[in-house]
Design a protein around this motif. Structure first.
Motif, short mmCIF file in Angstrom:
data_model
loop_
_atom_site.label_atom_id
_atom_site.label_comp_id
_atom_site.label_asym_id
_atom_site.label_seq_id
_atom_site.Cartn_x
_atom_site.Cartn_y
_atom_site.Cartn_z
N TYR A 1 0.97 -1.21 -0.05
CA TYR A 1 -0.12 -0.10 -0.18
C TYR A 1 0.88 1.24 0.18
O TYR A 1 1.79 1.46 0.54
N SER A 2 0.47 2.21 -0.59
CA SER A 2 1.21 3.37 -0.76
C SER A 2 0.95 4.72 0.17
O SER A 2 1.63 5.31 0.36
N LEU A 3 -0.21 4.42 0.88
CA LEU A 3 -0.56 5.56 1.94
C LEU A 3 -0.50 4.80 3.35
O LEU A 3 -0.59 3.51 3.56
N ARG B 1 -7.52 -0.08 4.14
CA ARG B 1 -8.63 0.25 4.50
C ARG B 1 -9.68 -0.03 3.28
O ARG B 1 -9.62 0.49 2.43
N HIS B 2 -10.53 -1.14 3.65
CA HIS B 2 -11.57 -1.80 3.00
C HIS B 2 -12.69 -1.72 3.47
O HIS B 2 -13.06 -2.30 4.62
N GLU B 3 -13.74 -1.28 2.97
CA GLU B 3 -15.11 -1.58 3.54
C GLU B 3 -15.92 -2.92 3.13
O GLU B 3 -16.63 -3.29 3.82
N HIS B 4 -15.78 -3.00 1.76
CA HIS B 4 -16.25 -4.16 1.20
C HIS B 4 -15.65 -4.86 -0.18
O HIS B 4 -14.78 -4.01 -1.09
N HIS B 5 -15.60 -5.81 -0.32
CA HIS B 5 -14.90 -6.67 -1.46
C HIS B 5 -15.56 -6.06 -2.77
O HIS B 5 -14.70 -5.95 -3.81
N TYR C 1 -18.48 4.74 -2.24
CA TYR C 1 -17.04 5.00 -1.80
C TYR C 1 -15.97 3.83 -2.33
O TYR C 1 -16.46 2.74 -2.19
N ILE C 2 -14.77 4.30 -2.80
CA ILE C 2 -13.77 3.41 -2.97
C ILE C 2 -12.55 4.22 -2.48
O ILE C 2 -12.42 5.37 -2.51
N SER C 3 -11.90 3.50 -1.71
CA SER C 3 -10.58 3.70 -1.19
C SER C 3 -9.59 3.78 -2.07
O SER C 3 -9.46 2.82 -3.03
N THR C 4 -8.41 4.31 -1.79
CA THR C 4 -7.21 4.19 -2.61
C THR C 4 -6.56 2.84 -2.37
O THR C 4 -6.37 2.26 -3.32
N SER C 5 -6.78 2.15 -1.13
CA SER C 5 -6.48 0.94 -1.14
C SER C 5 -7.20 -0.24 -1.87
O SER C 5 -6.61 -1.11 -2.43
#
Length: 127
Positions: free
Chosen positions: A16-18, A23-27, A64-68
């Motif tokens: 991961y870069s950050l 940080r993930h909410e859902h697959h 919502y989509i995280s950088t991760s």
């Protein structure tokens, strides 16, 4: 479509870069990011142009989509390489077909599509 096992593998392997790494909410967020990346024209080397990819993807995906999430999707995609946000995709972005969201239960589940900005795209994927 990516399986839960593939996603778990990617989450365990990606660098991961950050600081938010992992940080993930859902697959489904990773699935949507993968579909968006898959629709883009691939180029030989990572682009030098900087995009707010996670924001562009979440506006298309309607959630919502995280950088991760984007990093895992890129890691799992066999044609994508580079580091967020500099992947080997054309700077002339393609709006993915909405059919790519079919079967992804979390797609369009939040109001991010209300912010969709078509001006960042140069092309549209056929339906």
């Amino acid at each position: 479509m990516l399986t839960d096992n593939q996603i778990e593998y990617g989450k365990a392997k990606v660098t991961y870069s950050l600081n938010e790494g992992g940080r993930h909410e859902h697959h489904d967020c990773i699935r949507m990011a993968y579909e968006w990346l898959d629709a883009q024209k691939k180029i030989k080397n990572p682009t030098t142009k900087t995009f707010a990819l996670k924001h562009i993807i979440e506006e298309w995906a309607g959630r919502y989509i995280s950088t991760s999430d984007v990093e895992v999707a890129a890691y799992l995609h066999p044609e994508i390489h580079g580091r967020y946000p500099h992947f080997n995709i054309s700077a002339r972005l393609t709006v993915p077909s909405d059919s790519r969201l079919s079967g992804i239960s979390e797609a369009l589940s939040q109001r991010y599509r209300d912010r969709f900005d078509s001006s960042v795209y140069s092309a549209r994927e056929p339906a």
